[in-house]
Design a protein around this motif. Sequence first.
Motif, mmCIF file in Angstrom:
data_model
loop_
_atom_site.group_PDB
_atom_site.id
_atom_site.type_symbol
_atom_site.label_atom_id
_atom_site.label_comp_id
_atom_site.label_asym_id
_atom_site.label_seq_id
_atom_site.Cartn_x
_atom_site.Cartn_y
_atom_site.Cartn_z
ATOM 1 N N ARG A 1 0.825 -1.202 0.000
ATOM 2 C CA ARG A 1 0.000 0.000 0.000
ATOM 3 C C ARG A 1 0.862 1.256 0.000
ATOM 4 O O ARG A 1 1.874 1.314 0.694
ATOM 5 N N THR A 2 0.442 2.266 -0.730
ATOM 6 C CA THR A 2 1.155 3.541 -0.703
ATOM 7 C C THR A 2 0.343 4.625 -0.005
ATOM 8 O O THR A 2 0.834 5.718 0.200
ATOM 9 N N SER A 3 -0.878 4.320 0.333
ATOM 10 C CA SER A 3 -1.646 5.293 1.111
ATOM 11 C C SER A 3 -1.012 5.455 2.473
ATOM 12 O O SER A 3 -0.508 4.485 3.068
ATOM 13 N N LEU A 4 -1.044 6.661 3.015
ATOM 14 C CA LEU A 4 -0.565 6.854 4.378
ATOM 15 C C LEU A 4 -1.588 6.370 5.394
ATOM 16 O O LEU A 4 -1.262 6.227 6.570
ATOM 17 N N LEU A 5 -2.799 6.139 4.939
ATOM 18 C CA LEU A 5 -3.860 5.733 5.874
ATOM 19 C C LEU A 5 -4.122 4.232 5.781
ATOM 20 O O LEU A 5 -4.161 3.650 4.704
ATOM 21 N N GLY A 6 -4.321 3.618 6.950
ATOM 22 C CA GLY A 6 -4.696 2.214 6.985
ATOM 23 C C GLY A 6 -3.496 1.286 6.963
ATOM 24 O O GLY A 6 -2.344 1.711 6.848
#
Lengths: 418, 418, 418, 418
Positions: free
Chosen positions: A341-346
Motif C-alpha cells: 500500500r502507498t496510502s498513508l492511511l490504513g
Amino acid sequence: MNAATTEVSKADIATRYQRVRSFSLQIAEPLSPEDCAMQTMPDVSPTRWHLAHTTWFFEAFILGQSEDYQCFDAAFEHLFNSYYNSIGEQFPRHRRGTLSRPSLPETLDYRSHVDEAMQKLLGSACDAELLRVLELGLQHEQQHQELMLTDIKHVLYSNPLLPAYDISAKPDSAETPEREWWHCEAQLADVGHAADTFCFDNELPRHRTYLQEHSIASTCVTNGEYLKFIDAGGYQEPTHWLSLGWVTVQQENWQSPLYWRLEDDNWFEFTLGGLRPLNPNLPVTHISFFEADAYARWAGLRLPTEFEWEYWSGRQATMPSDCFADQLLQGKDCIHPRVGRTSLLGNTWQWTASPYLAYPGYTAPNGALGEYNGKFMCNQFVLRGGSCATSSDHIRKTYRNFFPPDARWQFTGIRLAR
Amino acid sequence: MNAATTEVSKADIATRYQRVRSFSLQIAEPLSPEDCAMQTMPDVSPTRWHLAHTTWFFEAFILGQSEDYQCFDAAFEHLFNSYYNSIGEQFPRHRRGTLSRPSLPETLDYRSHVDEAMQKLLGSACDAELLRVLELGLQHEQQHQELMLTDIKHVLYSNPLLPAYDISAKPDSAETPEREWWHCEAQLADVGHAADTFCFDNELPRHRTYLQEHSIASTCVTNGEYLKFIDAGGYQEPTHWLSLGWVTVQQENWQSPLYWRLEDDNWFEFTLGGLRPLNPNLPVTHISFFEADAYARWAGLRLPTEFEWEYWSGRQATMPSDCFADQLLQGKDCIHPRVGRTSLLGNTWQWTASPYLAYPGYTAPNGALGEYNGKFMCNQFVLRGGSCATSSDHIRKTYRNFFPPDARWQFTGIRLAR
Amino acid sequence: MNAATTEVSKADIATRYQRVRSFSLQIAEPLSPEDCAMQTMPDVSPTRWHLAHTTWFFEAFILGQSEDYQCFDAAFEHLFNSYYNSIGEQFPRHRRGTLSRPSLPETLDYRSHVDEAMQKLLGSACDAELLRVLELGLQHEQQHQELMLTDIKHVLYSNPLLPAYDISAKPDSAETPEREWWHCEAQLADVGHAADTFCFDNELPRHRTYLQEHSIASTCVTNGEYLKFIDAGGYQEPTHWLSLGWVTVQQENWQSPLYWRLEDDNWFEFTLGGLRPLNPNLPVTHISFFEADAYARWAGLRLPTEFEWEYWSGRQATMPSDCFADQLLQGKDCIHPRVGRTSLLGNTWQWTASPYLAYPGYTAPNGALGEYNGKFMCNQFVLRGGSCATSSDHIRKTYRNFFPPDARWQFTGIRLAR
Amino acid sequence: MNAATTEVSKADIATRYQRVRSFSLQIAEPLSPEDCAMQTMPDVSPTRWHLAHTTWFFEAFILGQSEDYQCFDAAFEHLFNSYYNSIGEQFPRHRRGTLSRPSLPETLDYRSHVDEAMQKLLGSACDAELLRVLELGLQHEQQHQELMLTDIKHVLYSNPLLPAYDISAKPDSAETPEREWWHCEAQLADVGHAADTFCFDNELPRHRTYLQEHSIASTCVTNGEYLKFIDAGGYQEPTHWLSLGWVTVQQENWQSPLYWRLEDDNWFEFTLGGLRPLNPNLPVTHISFFEADAYARWAGLRLPTEFEWEYWSGRQATMPSDCFADQLLQGKDCIHPRVGRTSLLGNTWQWTASPYLAYPGYTAPNGALGEYNGKFMCNQFVLRGGSCATSSDHIRKTYRNFFPPDARWQFTGIRLAR
C-alpha cells in the motif's frame, strides 16, 4: 473533542449508534467465555472488560446524568472505570483478568440494558452537548474495538496451542511496488484538525508550524527489509539503539518483532489467522518505537515527524477502503496488513519521531472527560495513519495515536524519511 | 506412597474411580466458564486447570505407559504438568490464569476421554503397581478437590461483587463447649503410618520419637477468642511475632484473618455462602502459621508438635462424619467449619509447631513420582487433621499437610498446647 | 542467655573486655575507610557499622541504664540498633552502606568513649545481672567479629580488582586422612547446654531426645569431592535438589560454591589471602544448605541432625587450637579452613538437617534481649561447630548457629551422615 | 561537539586544563573518604567515582590513542567507563557504591598520573582534533562537577545526622522583585548554537523554528508560591498532574520538593549549608518536571518551550557572575540559588515543556563519542539556564540539559509562560 455541528437526523444517529455497538459484538463473536476473560499482560484487557467498559462510558457520561435512568449495577462504576480519577477510584488495571463476574452473558445483558436506554434517549430530545458526548462515546468504542483485536491476538499468542481467531484469510500474494521518495521544501504549514467534523481534543488547536526540507517514503518497510536488519545483527549492536531501547532489548531479550518465531531456521509470523510462514513482501508490524528508530538509524535514515506525515497525508486525495477492520471483518478476511500500500492511511500505524505533546494553546476539556487525552502527554510517541484493526470511519489525517516507545502489541510499522 | 495390599474387587475400584472423579465435576458444577478460568494469585490455580491436571496425572503415570492409549492432545503434557521436572518443562505456574484454551467443554471432553480409557483399563488385568498408582491418582485428585474449593473461594472474594458459591447454608447456632486440657506424660511413642492401607510416602517410615510432657486443648481457638487478640493490638505489637512474621504483617498490611472485613465497626467473614456477620463461636480459620504462632505466644501457650497431635488423635476412637467436603456438598450445606468440634479430625486444619521434614530413613520413590512430596521439605510447616474442604475418605491420623508459614487461603486454624 | 555464675575477679573481667574489644580493631586494622564503608548485599554490613553496633550494644543494654552515663550521640540509638523493636525503629538494614557519617575516626572515638565508661563501671560494683549482660555483650561482639571477616570477604570479592585482605598465608599442603564412619545405636540422649558457664538462650533448656541409629563421617567433604558433583552435572539436574533449592540455583545461576571461579578451565578459589588455585584437599566451604543437601542426596547420604552432631561432639575430648580466627589472625595466617581436620569443632560450620527451632520449654528472656534469638526460629537451618572465622573461646559443643538455606557467605561446609 | 577553532595559546590551554581539573579537587576537599564512597540511589555516583571517571575520559579518548602512554591500571577501563558501549562492558552503574578500591588516595594518584601525561602532551604538538576532544573532556568534567555537588547533597541528606557540606553561607535576605511578563509575537526564529566556540553536539545544527505568540515570566516561582500549591492540596489532587506524574506522586509518596521537611508545622529546607528554615523568597528548587508541570497547570499557566526560553535568553545582554558554582565556592558561600534573579542564566535550571530531541539534521559523531548525547534522546525533558552548581564558563544560551521527568536531585526550578 470537537462538536459535530453538522445536521444529522435522529434516525442517522440511532443507526450509527447501533452499527458501532454491534461491531463490538461481531468482534467478540468467535470467542469463548474464557477467551473473553484473559489478561496476558498489564496492557491487555479482557474482551469482556472492553465490552463492559465501552458500555460504562455511555452510562457514566450520558445516562448517569439523567434521574430517570435505572443503573444496571452500581458496582460497575468502580469495576469498569478505566482511568477517570474525577469519577472515582478504579479497579486496578493489572487485575482486570482476575474478575470472573459479571460473566459474558451478564455483560451482554448490561450492554442491552444500556443500549435500550440510549435508543430511548435518542428517540427524545437531544441537545448538541449530548450529541457531542454520544459521538465521543462511539469513537471511544471504536478505539476499544481496535484494542479488542490486538489484545485477543496477544491472548491467543500467549497460549502454547497458538489458536487462531476464526477468520479464513486470503493469502496476499501481491508484490511490493518500488519505493519512491516524495520531496518537500522547507515551509510554514498549518496542522491540526480544521474541518467541522468530529476530532479528539488532542488534534486541536489547528496551528502553524515550520516544516524542514525533507523526503518521505512512498511505502512502509517490509518484513524482508526488516529481516536484513536482523540478519545484520541489528539486535546485537548497541550503537543502533537509543539507550532506553537497548536496555529494553536486553531485558526483554528481543530478537525480532513481537509475533515472529524462528523454527528450524525458518521465520514464521503469528497472525489472527494463525501461524504463517513469514511473507517478506508484507509490511513489518508489531514493532516498538525503539525498533523503528533503530532500524531507521541502521538504514541511515530517520522517522518522519508527525507534521511531515500530516503534510503528505493531506496531499493524498483518496482513502483506501479495503484495509480497515470493518471491511476486513465483514469480508471474513484476516485482520492483517496487506502488501504494497502507498496510502498513508490504513494497514499499519506508523511511528513518528514526535513525542506526544499538547498543541500550542491546547487545554483539556472541563470535568472527567478532560482526563481522556491530555494527561497522557508524557513519554509517549505519536503514531499516525490507522491500521487493519481500525475502523475506516474512525481514522483521519489529523488523528494522533500514541503509545510508549516499548509498546509492540499494536499493528505498528515504519515509514521512513530523510 | 504405600501399596494398598488389601484385596479389592475390580468393580470396587471402578466404582471408587468413578465416584472420586465425578466429585470434581460436582465441585465445578455451580461455576461459570469464567469462574473456572481465574487465577487471583500465584498460589491459586484455575478450576479448569485442576480438572485438567488431575486428568493429566492418570495420563502421565498410567495411560501413557501403554502403547494402545491414544493421547488426547500432546501439548497437554506441557500445559498440565504441575512440577514434575522428570517429565519435562512445565508451563509457568503463575501464568495458568492466562490460558483460555482448552476451554471448559474441551477440558470436560479431555476428562471423558481419559475416564473411558481408565475404565477400559480397569476392566482388564491390573497389576499391584498399577493399582498403587491408581490409588495415588485418586488421592491426588482429592487433594486438588480441596484446592478447587479454597482457590475458588479466593477467586470469589477477590471480586468486589463478593459473589457466593451457590450453596444454601444452614446457620450454625451451636455453643462452643468448655475447653479441656488433656495431659500426657513424657514418653517414647511410635509415629507414622502403620496400617496396611494407603498413605503418602511422607508418612513413612513409622519410627520412634520422644514426646515431652505436655497438654493439648480439646477445642480449637474461636473467632471470638481471636478477636480479643486483634482488639488487644496483636497485629501492631512486634514482640508477639516471629521476625519473618512481623515483616509479612507489615508488607501485607495484615489486620485480621484473610476473609474478615470490618464494615462500620462490625466484623464480617466471607464464606463460600457469601459474606456473613462474624460468628464468635466458630473456629477461627484462614490464618497463617505466623498468626497461629503469634496468637499462641500472646496467650502464653504454644502450638503442638505434629507428634503430640498424632498421639492425641490416636486416642480418639471415632471420626466425625459431618464436617467434610463430601458430606457438606452432598447435603448442600456451606463448606465452612462448624462450631464446637472436639475431634482432632475435620473442620479446620491445625498448624503444628513442626517444620515439614523427612522422617528418619525416608527415601523418595524412584522416578517422577519421587517428586510428589520429598522435594518440598523445606521452609514449610506441618498441618494436621483435614478440614471442611477435605473428603472424609481422604484423611488419616498420620496425614501430613504442609504449607509455607505465610499461607492463609486454606481452611487453617489453631489448636493450642502447653 | 545463661548466667555465668562462676566467680570471676574484676580484673579478669576488665581484661577480657579489653581483649575482646581490641580484637575487633585488629580485624579492621588492614582496612581503609572505604573498605569499612561498603555493603555489597543486604546481608552484608559495613565494617564500620559492626564496630559501632557492637559498641551500641553496651550502651543500650548496660550504660544506658545509668543516669551518670553521658551518651556519645543520641542519634546513634536509631542508627546502630540492628533489630530490637522493643528499643525503637531501626535504620533500614539494606541502607547501612549509604551512611558516610559517623566516619571511621568518629566511630573509633565512639568505641573509646564507651570503653572508658565500661572500664569505669567495671571498676565499681557490678551485680550478677550486669555481669551476665556484659558477657552477652562480649559474646555478641565475637559473633560480629566473625561477620566482619565474612562480610569483608564479600566486599573484596565483589570488586573486579579482587584485592586481598592483607594476611600472608601459609599454603596448606596436608593430605586429607581416610574418612571413617562412626556408628551410634538408637538411644535416648540429653542435649542442650548443661554446664554452669555462658550459653545463649537458644541452647536451653537441656532436654531429652531420641537418636535414631546412625553413622557420621569423621571428615568434611573436600573441594575435590565437591568438584565431582559439579563435573557430574550436579547443578544441572533438578532431582538432586529441594524444590526451593532448584529455584534458587536457576535464579542465581549458581554453578559452584560462592567464591569459586573457572578461568581457562582451571578452578580458583577466592580467599582472604586473594585468589588461589583450588586445593582439592581443603574442605569445601561457602556453600548453602541447598548445596549441602543436594550434594548429600547425590552421594546417597544425608546431613546429620543437630543432635546427632552434638552427640558426637560430646565424645571428642580435645578441641583444636589452631583453626580459629583469634589464633589465625594473631599468627598472621590466612583466615581459611585447613586440610584434614577430624574435630567437629572449628574450620568450617557444618550444615545440619535440623531447622532452627525452640527447644522444648524454651522461653525468650523478657525485654529487648528477648529479641536476640527466639524471633528468628523460622525458615532457618542449624549449623554447628564454628569456623576459621570464629574465636576459639566463642564456640561450644551446644552452640547453635543458624542461617536461611540459601546463605553462602559464611564459612559453611558439609559433614555427612547415613 | 563543535570544534573550538579560535586560536588559543598552548599556555592558555594548559592553564585551563589545570584550573578545571583542580576545581574537582576543591569540590571534594571538605569530604571524608567515606563521603566520597557513597551511592544513595542508582542515579547518584560516589564522589570518588566522579574523580576517577573524569580522569578516565582523558585516558580513554586522548592518552589511550598514544603508544607512549603508560596506563595507570588496565582494570580502570572497565571500572570507570560510564556508558560507552563502543569501548566495552561497563561496571554496573547501580553498584558503583560497592567499590572500596581504588581508595581515595589511589584515585588522587590516578588523577596525578593522567594530569602529568596530559600536561606533557599539551607541551608537545597538539592537532585541532586533540584540542577539540580536550575541550570536550574539560566540559565533561564540568558537567560532573555539578553532579558531584548534587550527588553529595543527596548523600548528606540521606543520613539521619543531616551533616552539612562545610560551607559557611551568607543568609540571603533579599526581596523578590515584582514579576513581569515579557511578550513575544508569533515569528520564525533561528535556534541552536551559532558561534565559533565550543558547544555540545545536541545544540546543533542551528535551524529555523516557528515560535507561537507567548509571554514568559521575568522571575522563577518562589518557595512561598509553591507552598500555596501544597497548601491548596496540590499533591492530593490528580487532575493537576500528568498521569505518569500522579503515579509517581503515589508511589514515592511525594508531599513537597525533595529537600523540604515539615517539623512541628514549620517547613525547613536542606541545603549544602545544612537544614534551614524555608525562605519563601528563594526560588523553589529540587522539583521534578512532573511537579513543575502540575504547578503550572494549577496556576492556569504552562512551562515555556526550550525555544521560547532560548529566544528570551538571547535578548538578555548580561550574564550574572555571582550565582554559579565556581564563584560561590571560591567565595566560600553556600551552593544554593539566590533570591530574586531575573537573568535566565544561573541560579536554578528551568524545566521546559520540550522533550529532549535531536535537532533537524542532527547526526551523532562517529565512534564512542557519538554515545555522548544522542542516545539519550528519549523520555527526557530539556532544562535550560544552568544553576548555582554549574560553573559560569560552562553555560550557554543554547545549552541543553536533560533529565527524566521524575528527577529531582538537580537544582531545578520553574519559569512560567502563557
